[in-house]
Structures are given as structure tokens and as C-alpha cells.
Design an enzyme around this catalytic site. Structure first.
Site, short mmCIF file in Angstrom:
data_model
loop_
_atom_site.label_atom_id
_atom_site.label_comp_id
_atom_site.label_asym_id
_atom_site.label_seq_id
_atom_site.Cartn_x
_atom_site.Cartn_y
_atom_site.Cartn_z
N ASN A 110 -10.49 59.87 -56.25
CA ASN A 110 -11.90 60.14 -56.51
C ASN A 110 -12.43 61.26 -55.60
O ASN A 110 -11.65 62.04 -55.06
CB ASN A 110 -12.76 58.88 -56.47
CG ASN A 110 -13.90 58.98 -57.46
OD1 ASN A 110 -14.87 59.69 -57.21
ND2 ASN A 110 -13.78 58.32 -58.60
N ARG A 111 -13.74 61.33 -55.45
CA ARG A 111 -14.35 62.55 -54.90
C ARG A 111 -14.66 62.47 -53.41
O ARG A 111 -15.04 61.40 -52.91
CB ARG A 111 -15.65 62.87 -55.66
CG ARG A 111 -15.38 63.25 -57.09
CD ARG A 111 -16.64 63.44 -57.92
NE ARG A 111 -16.25 63.84 -59.28
CZ ARG A 111 -15.82 62.98 -60.20
NH1 ARG A 111 -15.76 61.69 -59.95
NH2 ARG A 111 -15.43 63.42 -61.40
N HIS A 136 -9.48 63.59 -56.43
CA HIS A 136 -8.11 63.08 -56.58
C HIS A 136 -7.07 63.86 -55.78
O HIS A 136 -5.99 64.19 -56.29
CB HIS A 136 -7.72 63.04 -58.06
CG HIS A 136 -8.51 62.06 -58.88
ND1 HIS A 136 -8.94 60.85 -58.40
CD2 HIS A 136 -8.93 62.11 -60.19
CE1 HIS A 136 -9.60 60.19 -59.36
NE2 HIS A 136 -9.62 60.94 -60.44
N HIS A 210 -3.78 56.11 -62.11
CA HIS A 210 -4.81 56.58 -63.04
C HIS A 210 -4.38 56.39 -64.50
O HIS A 210 -4.67 57.24 -65.35
CB HIS A 210 -5.12 58.05 -62.74
CG HIS A 210 -6.49 58.50 -63.11
ND1 HIS A 210 -6.91 58.58 -64.42
CD2 HIS A 210 -7.54 58.88 -62.36
CE1 HIS A 210 -8.16 59.01 -64.45
NE2 HIS A 210 -8.56 59.20 -63.21
N SER A 211 -3.70 55.29 -64.81
CA SER A 211 -3.29 55.05 -66.21
C SER A 211 -4.50 54.88 -67.11
O SER A 211 -5.48 54.23 -66.74
CB SER A 211 -2.43 53.80 -66.30
OG SER A 211 -1.15 54.08 -65.79
N TYR A 212 -4.41 55.48 -68.30
CA TYR A 212 -5.42 55.27 -69.34
C TYR A 212 -4.82 54.26 -70.31
O TYR A 212 -3.79 54.55 -70.94
CB TYR A 212 -5.67 56.56 -70.12
CG TYR A 212 -6.40 57.66 -69.40
CD1 TYR A 212 -5.82 58.33 -68.33
CD2 TYR A 212 -7.65 58.08 -69.84
CE1 TYR A 212 -6.48 59.38 -67.70
CE2 TYR A 212 -8.32 59.14 -69.22
CZ TYR A 212 -7.73 59.77 -68.15
OH TYR A 212 -8.38 60.81 -67.54
N ASP A 279 -18.17 55.53 -65.60
CA ASP A 279 -17.38 56.24 -64.59
C ASP A 279 -17.98 55.80 -63.25
O ASP A 279 -18.61 56.58 -62.55
CB ASP A 279 -17.50 57.76 -64.80
CG ASP A 279 -16.46 58.53 -64.01
OD1 ASP A 279 -15.73 57.92 -63.21
OD2 ASP A 279 -16.38 59.76 -64.19
N GLN A 316 -12.70 51.65 -59.94
CA GLN A 316 -13.39 52.66 -60.74
C GLN A 316 -13.13 52.35 -62.20
O GLN A 316 -11.98 52.33 -62.65
CB GLN A 316 -12.84 54.06 -60.39
CG GLN A 316 -13.58 55.21 -61.05
CD GLN A 316 -14.87 55.57 -60.30
OE1 GLN A 316 -15.08 55.15 -59.16
NE2 GLN A 316 -15.72 56.36 -60.93
N GLU A 344 -9.16 51.95 -61.91
CA GLU A 344 -8.56 52.51 -60.70
C GLU A 344 -8.99 51.67 -59.50
O GLU A 344 -10.11 51.80 -59.02
CB GLU A 344 -9.02 53.96 -60.53
CG GLU A 344 -8.72 54.84 -61.73
CD GLU A 344 -9.67 56.03 -61.81
OE1 GLU A 344 -9.70 56.84 -60.89
OE2 GLU A 344 -10.41 56.13 -62.82
C1 GLA Z 1 -11.79 59.52 -62.35
C2 GLA Z 1 -13.14 60.06 -62.06
C3 GLA Z 1 -13.68 60.70 -63.27
C4 GLA Z 1 -12.74 61.77 -63.78
C5 GLA Z 1 -11.39 61.20 -64.01
C6 GLA Z 1 -10.39 62.27 -64.39
O1 GLA Z 1 -11.84 58.41 -63.12
O2 GLA Z 1 -14.02 59.08 -61.58
O3 GLA Z 1 -14.93 61.23 -63.00
O4 GLA Z 1 -12.65 62.79 -62.82
O5 GLA Z 1 -10.94 60.54 -62.86
O6 GLA Z 1 -10.78 63.01 -65.48
#
Ligand code: GLA
Length: 379
Positions: A110-111, A136, A210-212, A279, A316, A344
Site C-alpha cells: 500500500n501507500r 506497493h 495481492h491475489s484477485y 479500497d 485491505q 490484502e
Molecule cells: C491496492 C490499493 C489500490 C490499488 C491496488 C492496485 O489494493 O489499495 O488502491 O493500488 O492495490 O491496483
């Protein structure tokens, strides 16, 4: 002359034949670990793919580039396996760039606001890759690293252990950091991810995967009908740049209240400000550092249920808001908005700037540990 009992016998035999034909496909492989080649990086380094298959036929594929989970096959309520993670069929597509499909994110997931922080009186400047911020781990985060891997088998299950040494100064972070990530597939349809790291200088750290997921199957449209239940009463609100404000607010009375199961899509349009969907970092109820239930996602169509437990203080929940249909994934299918969701498990975003958030700094002599379990069942 045909007697009545033999007619019913024929009927029973015919029904058995029909049921047999409709029975779930046999598991693709035998229980065990296979190591396959998955291609080469532009500099010629080989990328391997580890295929773990358990005794019920659940199968996970993990590659050494980014520690990325490329495929995850789990049965639906009829026992028919389906691949429930987004991604690509070929390494080349991963190398072209993608939104962290299946990857290990780090050194800090994350940020980090303004891509800078001060630690023990020293200022550090990080690689900027998300507006003015670091996301990330930076431009070349752990999702783009080539991990060393070894396969092991224990009573717990089949494992692949990945190791990566991030050198002092990489993406601006201090300290040589050695991280290991162990993916273990059990015979109870659980995927356990254990992360461990040590450093030779103080550094922030926050590792996750970070699996979708799309429990209907990676190619089956969006996840808005999936229901989500979270073990969370609070969340950390963010500003327009998705940077935490520092507040820790109640979910009660907001579209973030998932203490009872609600569909992703039910209140998604009510989010304010709305970053296109969920998010958000949710604060998990219960103590830090020990395993506790975090989330449950259910797809009513397939009957697949995913339960997540973790040692982490936060999670997350990301509903694939930035997917726009311009990425063609496996089988050439375009991934549109909300084609997958991420869970996450993590320390809160931007913890380094918020001393009242759980500590995310690792110091020499200490060991960073995080464990997350993804358990698949059907209902
Ligand atoms: C995380 C962040 C999102 C985005 C995704 C990647 O989940 O919280 O804002 O950056 O990664 O696209």
C-alpha cells in the site's frame, strides 16, 4: 417377459450411468509438487513455476517472478474445479505490467504518503509510483523480484519456500532485508502464506499477497454478487489520494459495515468519497500477532466459500476498481471493473507516518512474521 423388478433394476443402472457421466472431472494431477519452466526474464534469468496439488485435487501454481500465484483451482459445490484467481497464461503478459495480480507486495504494501519518511532522525526518499506517493514497494517492488525457491513437504502439506534479499537502498528503503515467503497447500483445501523477514538496519515493512479472487471463476464477469463478511468494527479513512487521514472510525452506519454478510455490490455506489468501489483498510477485531478470523466471501452461484484468517491487524478490501477492461487475462478474457476482489492482510497503510497505528518498523535482531490462511469450502 420382462419382470417389474428387472425394469427397476434397469432404471437404477441407467440413473447410475447418468450420474457417473455428470460426476466431477477427475483431479488434474496427482498429489505432489511439480517444478516447470515458465520462461525467461529479458536478462535471460529463468522463471520457474511450482505446481502444488493436494489429495482432493486442489491445485495452486506459483512462479518465482514476483512470487505470483498464477492459478488456484478449487472445487465448486458440485465438486467441479475452477480457477478462482485473475492473471495471465504467459510470463510475457506479466512482464508487460499489470496491477499486482497474485503478487507478493513489499517491501511496504500500500501507500507511503509523499514517498518519504523519517526514521530514527534520518530522512528517506522512496521511489514515486502513485501520484506523489510510493505504492506497493515502488517502481520495482517485490512483485517484480525474482525469488529463489525450494519445494518442501511436511505433515502440514506441500510447500514452496521463496526467498528474496532486498539490498540497502533498494527503492529508497534502508537496510539489507532478507524475506522468505512460504506457500503451503494443505489437504484440507487451505492455502497458508507465511512471511518472515530480518534486516540489518531499521526499516518499515508490510508484506502481503495481492491475489484477485473471483469465486465464480476467473473468467466469470464481476464479483458484485459475492457476499463479504468482515471481522471488523473500525476502518482507517483516506483522503482523495487514498492516504489515511490518521482517524480510526466506526464502520457502523456506513457502507463499510460488513459485520454481517452483504454483497459487494449492494452499497458500493453509496461510498463517499467513492474511489470507484471498496479500497479500504479495515481494522480487524481481536489481538494482533495471533491468528484470528478476518473475512469470509461467498459466491452463491458456485457455492464456493473463502475464509481468511490472519495474524495481521488490518485487511485491505479492494474491489478491483481500477480494472477497466483493457487488460486481457487468461484465455484472452478482458477483466472489467470489479472482475476480482483482493483481501490484502496487512499493517495499516502509511503506518510510518502515524505513530498510533500498530508498529510497522522492523529492527535488527527482531524477526518480522505474518501468517495468513485462505481456506476454501462450499455451501
Ligand atoms: C491496492 C490499493 C489500490 C490499488 C491496488 C492496485 O489494493 O489499495 O488502491 O493500488 O492495490 O491496483
Amino acid at each position: 417377459m420382462t419382470s417389474i423388478p428387472s425394469i427397476s433394476l434397469l432404471f437404477v443402472l441407467a440413473m447410475c450411468a447418468v450420474l457417473w457421466a455428470a460426476a466431477p472431472a477427475a483431479p488434474q494431477g496427482k498429489r505432489g509438487i511439480q517444478k516447470l519452466s515458465f520462461g525467461q526474464l529479458p536478462d535471460g534469468q529463468a522463471v520457474d513455476l511450482y505446481v502444488l496439488t493436494n489429495q482432493t485435487g486442489m491445485c495452486v501454481k506459483v512462479m518465482t517472478y514476483g512470487g505470483i500465484i498464477t492459478e488456484l483451482h478449487v472445487p465448486d459445490r458440485q465438486g467441479v474445479p475452477g480457477d478462482v484467481v485473475l492473471g495471465f497464461d504467459r510470463l510475457e503478459d506479466y512482464l508487460k505490467g499489470h496491477p499486482y495480480f497474485g503478487a507478493i507486495t513489499g517491501r511496504v504494501a500500500n501507500r507511503i504518503a509523499k514517498a518519504a519518511f523519517t526514521l530514527d532522525g534520518k530522512n528517506y526518499t522512496l521511489a514515486v509510483n502513485n501520484g506523489p506517493n510510493a505504492l506497493h514497494g515502488g517502481i520495482r517492488g517485490f512483485d517484480k523480484a525474482l525469488w529463489n525457491a525450494v519445494a518442501t513437504e511436511s505433515r502440514e502439506g506441500l510447500s514452496v519456500k521463496m526467498t528474496y534479499v532486498s539490498v540497502d537502498g533498494e527503492e529508497g528503503y534502508p537496510g539489507n532485508l532478507t524475506s522468505t515467503v512460504v506457500y503451503t497447500l494443505t489437504d484440507h483445501n487451505e492455502l497458508k502464506i507465511h512471511y518472515q523477514a530480518e534486516t540489518d538496519a531499521p526499516t518499515p515493512i508490510n508484506l502481503t499477497n495481492h491475489s484477485y479472487f473471483n469465486l465464480a471463476g476467473a473468467e466469470k464477469g464481476n464479483v458484485l454478487q459475492h457476499t463479504l463478511k468482515l471481522n471488523s468494527s473500525f476502518y482507517t479513512p483516506v483522503d482523495a489520494g487514498l492516504i489515511p487521514t490518521g482517524e480510526i472510525l466506526k464502520v457502523e452506519g456506513t457502507p463499510l459495515d460488513f459485520r454481517t454478510a452483504r454483497a459487494f455490490g449492494e452499497r458500493i455506489s453509496q461510498l463517499k468519497p467513492n474511489p470507484g468501489g471498496y479500497d479500504h483498510n479495515f481494522v480487524l477485531d481481536g489481538p494482533d500477532g495471533i491468528m484470528k478470523p478476518a473475512a469470509e466471501v461467498y459466491d452463491p452461484g458456485s457455492g464456493r466459500l473463502l475464509e481468511v484468517a490472519t495474524t495481521e491487524p488490518g485487511i485491505q478490501v479492494y474491489s478491483g476498481n481500477f480494472l477497466q477492461g483493457d487488460i486481457r487475462g487468461k484465455k484472452g478474457i478482458a477483466y472489467g471493473q470489479h472482475a476480482g476482489f483482493c483481501l490484502e492482510t496487512q499493517h495499516y497503510p502509511d503506518s510510518i507516518h502515524h505513530p498510533h497505528f500498530p508498529n510497522s518498523v522492523l529492527r535488527p535482531g527482531s524477526v518480522y512474521r505474518q501468517t495468513t490462511l485462505f481456506r476454501f469450502r462450499t455451501r
